[in-house]
Write a protein that holds these residues in place. Structure first.
Motif, short mmCIF file in Angstrom:
data_model
loop_
_atom_site.label_atom_id
_atom_site.label_comp_id
_atom_site.label_asym_id
_atom_site.label_seq_id
_atom_site.Cartn_x
_atom_site.Cartn_y
_atom_site.Cartn_z
N GLY A 17 0.78 -1.23 0.00
CA GLY A 17 0.00 0.00 0.00
C GLY A 17 0.81 1.28 0.00
N ALA A 18 2.16 1.18 -0.12
CA ALA A 18 3.03 2.36 0.04
C ALA A 18 2.66 3.09 1.34
CB ALA A 18 2.94 3.29 -1.16
N THR A 19 2.56 2.31 2.42
CA THR A 19 1.96 2.76 3.68
C THR A 19 3.03 3.18 4.69
OG1 THR A 19 0.19 1.14 3.32
CG2 THR A 19 0.36 2.13 5.50
N VAL A 20 2.94 4.41 5.16
CA VAL A 20 3.80 4.84 6.27
C VAL A 20 3.40 4.08 7.52
CG1 VAL A 20 4.38 6.77 7.79
CG2 VAL A 20 4.24 7.14 5.32
N LEU A 21 4.38 3.48 8.18
CA LEU A 21 4.14 2.75 9.41
C LEU A 21 4.54 3.54 10.64
CD1 LEU A 21 5.36 -0.84 8.45
CD2 LEU A 21 3.06 0.12 8.28
N SER A 22 5.60 4.33 10.53
CA SER A 22 6.06 5.11 11.67
C SER A 22 6.80 6.34 11.18
CB SER A 22 6.97 4.28 12.59
OG SER A 22 8.14 3.86 11.89
N PHE A 23 6.82 7.37 12.04
CA PHE A 23 7.52 8.63 11.76
C PHE A 23 8.08 9.12 13.09
CE2 PHE A 23 6.94 13.11 9.66
CZ PHE A 23 8.30 13.31 9.76
N GLU A 24 9.29 8.66 13.39
CA GLU A 24 9.92 8.99 14.66
C GLU A 24 10.61 10.35 14.58
OE1 GLU A 24 12.53 5.82 15.64
OE2 GLU A 24 10.93 4.32 15.71
N VAL A 25 10.40 11.17 15.61
CA VAL A 25 11.03 12.48 15.68
C VAL A 25 11.61 12.67 17.07
CG1 VAL A 25 9.41 13.46 14.00
CG2 VAL A 25 8.92 13.66 16.45
N SER A 26 12.50 13.65 17.18
CA SER A 26 13.03 14.01 18.49
C SER A 26 12.03 14.89 19.21
CB SER A 26 14.37 14.75 18.34
OG SER A 26 15.35 13.89 17.80
N ALA A 27 11.75 14.56 20.46
CA ALA A 27 10.79 15.30 21.28
C ALA A 27 11.44 15.61 22.63
CB ALA A 27 9.51 14.49 21.45
N ALA A 66 12.74 10.19 21.81
CA ALA A 66 12.15 9.91 20.50
C ALA A 66 10.66 9.66 20.65
CB ALA A 66 12.82 8.71 19.88
N TRP A 67 9.89 10.16 19.66
CA TRP A 67 8.44 10.03 19.68
C TRP A 67 7.97 9.65 18.28
CZ3 TRP A 67 4.82 9.38 23.13
CH2 TRP A 67 3.48 9.51 22.74
N ASP A 68 7.04 8.70 18.20
CA ASP A 68 6.47 8.29 16.92
C ASP A 68 5.20 9.10 16.67
OD1 ASP A 68 5.68 7.08 14.62
OD2 ASP A 68 5.57 5.04 15.45
N LEU A 69 5.26 10.00 15.70
CA LEU A 69 4.11 10.82 15.34
C LEU A 69 3.00 10.01 14.68
CD1 LEU A 69 5.75 13.94 13.65
CD2 LEU A 69 4.47 13.93 15.80
N ALA A 70 3.36 8.92 14.05
CA ALA A 70 2.41 8.17 13.24
C ALA A 70 1.67 7.14 14.09
CB ALA A 70 3.12 7.47 12.09
N ASP A 71 0.35 7.24 14.12
CA ASP A 71 -0.45 6.19 14.73
C ASP A 71 -0.81 5.21 13.61
OD1 ASP A 71 -1.86 4.66 16.47
OD2 ASP A 71 -3.54 6.03 16.70
N GLY A 72 0.21 4.49 13.18
CA GLY A 72 0.07 3.60 12.04
C GLY A 72 -0.18 2.17 12.45
N ARG A 123 -5.19 3.15 8.20
CA ARG A 123 -4.17 4.04 8.75
C ARG A 123 -3.08 4.32 7.71
NH1 ARG A 123 -4.64 4.25 14.52
NH2 ARG A 123 -6.38 2.92 15.18
N PHE A 124 -2.90 5.59 7.40
CA PHE A 124 -1.92 6.08 6.42
C PHE A 124 -2.16 5.51 5.02
CE2 PHE A 124 0.14 7.49 10.21
CZ PHE A 124 0.83 8.63 9.83
N ALA A 125 -3.41 5.21 4.72
CA ALA A 125 -3.73 4.66 3.41
C ALA A 125 -3.46 5.67 2.30
CB ALA A 125 -5.19 4.24 3.36
N VAL A 126 -2.88 5.20 1.22
CA VAL A 126 -2.85 5.92 -0.05
C VAL A 126 -4.14 5.57 -0.78
CG1 VAL A 126 -1.73 5.98 -2.32
CG2 VAL A 126 -0.34 6.04 -0.23
N MET A 127 -4.90 6.60 -1.15
CA MET A 127 -6.25 6.38 -1.69
C MET A 127 -6.30 6.82 -3.16
SD MET A 127 -8.52 7.61 1.64
CE MET A 127 -7.80 9.27 1.76
N VAL A 128 -6.35 5.85 -4.06
CA VAL A 128 -6.43 6.07 -5.50
C VAL A 128 -7.19 4.89 -6.09
CG1 VAL A 128 -5.08 6.30 -7.65
CG2 VAL A 128 -4.20 7.31 -5.53
N PRO A 129 -8.05 5.08 -7.06
CA PRO A 129 -8.34 6.30 -7.84
C PRO A 129 -9.42 7.20 -7.24
CG PRO A 129 -9.54 4.46 -8.78
CD PRO A 129 -8.73 3.91 -7.63
N PHE A 130 -9.85 6.89 -6.00
CA PHE A 130 -10.78 7.81 -5.33
C PHE A 130 -10.47 7.77 -3.84
CE2 PHE A 130 -12.85 3.68 -5.75
CZ PHE A 130 -13.32 3.41 -4.48
#
Length: 334
Positions: free
Chosen positions: A34-44, A48-54, A68-75
């Motif tokens: 799905g080309a799906t983001v699972l996590s996005f860790e940043v410094s807090a 470290a904190w994961d912004l993504a509730d994936g 969660r983090f779905a790429v939605m195509v063609p609609f």
């Protein structure tokens, strides 16, 4: 040490791309599924904190609860009764299905294993491009069109950018548009204290099925809807949001920014887009962790756009033509 890294890893049977910003302490994991983001860790402030509730594991990636983090195509979002009309023809996305079982949501690529066609890094960014040719006339009932899709994620000093390229490789015009369904989590605390700002002049009016009302009845000036007027940053409070916002105001750089902030930690993000609508959802009906994150969904057009004459020009993709949609997440503080 390189400032940016682009690497491959595995989550059980799933191949992932990992983009790292070494200098800022940020890391993004993206699955080919799905080309799906699972996590996005940043410094807090507290580490470290994961912004993504994936998706938390391979099982969720396989079953896709709450998109969660779905790429939605063609609609993106919903098509009323899974039926639509295009160029004078009627189409049924669920032939033979009747009653409450009918429903079409979020496109066709959530369960597709994309090809990881580029994975690279240099001094200023790390990138991963995921491509698929899965949208073909024989693949999906009621959608006799051929669309090639490429999604590129770029991690740089400002945050994570996404560019979707949709190309009509068929012989007839096609209805097609892009949406992204990320959920963001700024702290362990409930979302009621988090602050939200949406630079919109219009809120989309819907029925109980969340299908926008027809024509101009679907548009309501934000001034007439004070309960969802987030033009000024304010606490979400107990409000339940599952609303699309249109007529977004652009900043001087051509981006409309929807902002989310945790006042306790100071962690703040801006979800930006160059066009389209923003759908805000407070996760009141998800399958787990109700109201523990907020979905901020940039979409190129409205829910049920396939059935809306006022969206026809935006979603129409001629044979041989391609269209791009760009959006992303900026880390604003701390």
């Amino acid at each position: 040490m390189a400032e940016y890294l682009a690497e491959r890893t595995q989550l059980e049977s799933h191949e992932l791309a990992v983009l790292t910003d070494v200098a800022h302490g940020r890391r993004v994991r993206i699955a080919r599924r799905g080309a799906t983001v699972l996590s996005f860790e940043v410094s807090a402030p507290h580490g470290a904190w994961d912004l993504a509730d994936g998706y938390r594991d391979a099982g969720e990636l396989d079953t896709r609860p709450s998109s969660r983090f779905a790429v939605m195509v063609p609609f993106a979002n919903r098509i009323a009764d899974a039926r639509y009309q295009f160029d004078g023809k009627s189409y049924d996305l669920q032939p033979g299905v009747e009653g409450d079982a009918r429903g079409a949501r979020h496109g066709f690529v959530r369960g597709v294993d994309f090809e990881l066609t580029d994975l690279s890094a240099d001094a200023v960014s790390a990138r991963a491009t995921f491509s698929t040719q899965a949208i073909r006339p024989s693949a999906h009932p009621g959608y006799p069109f051929a669309i090639d899709l490429a999604v590129t994620y770029t991690l740089d000093a400002s945050g994570l950018a996404l560019e979707a390229v949709m190309r009509n490789v068929g012989e007839q015009a096609a209805p097609c548009f892009f949406g992204w369904h990320p959920y963001f989590r700024l702290s362990e605390l409930p979302i009621d204290r988090w602050e939200l700002q949406i630079p919109a002049d219009t809120v989309v009016r819907t029925g109980n099925d969340f299908i926008p009302l027809p024509a101009e009845s679907g548009r309501l000036s934000i001034e007439q809807a004070p309960e969802v007027d987030f033009r000024q940053m304010q606490a979400i409070g107990p409000r339940e949001l599952n609303h699309a916002f249109a007529d977004l105001r652009l900043d001087t750089d051509g981006r409309a920014r929807t902002r989310l902030r945790d006042p306790d930690s100071g962690l703040a993000i801006a979800v930006w887009q160059a066009s389209g609508v923003m759908l805000a959802f407070t996760a009141d009906t998800v399958t787990r962790d109700v109201r523990r994150s907020v979905a901020l969904e940039p979409m190129e057009s409205w829910a049920d756009a396939f059935n809306r004459p006022d969206c026809a020009n935006v979603i129409r993709l001629e044979p041989g033509a391609e269209r791009r949609f760009v959006c992303g997440v900026e880390i604003e503080s701390p």
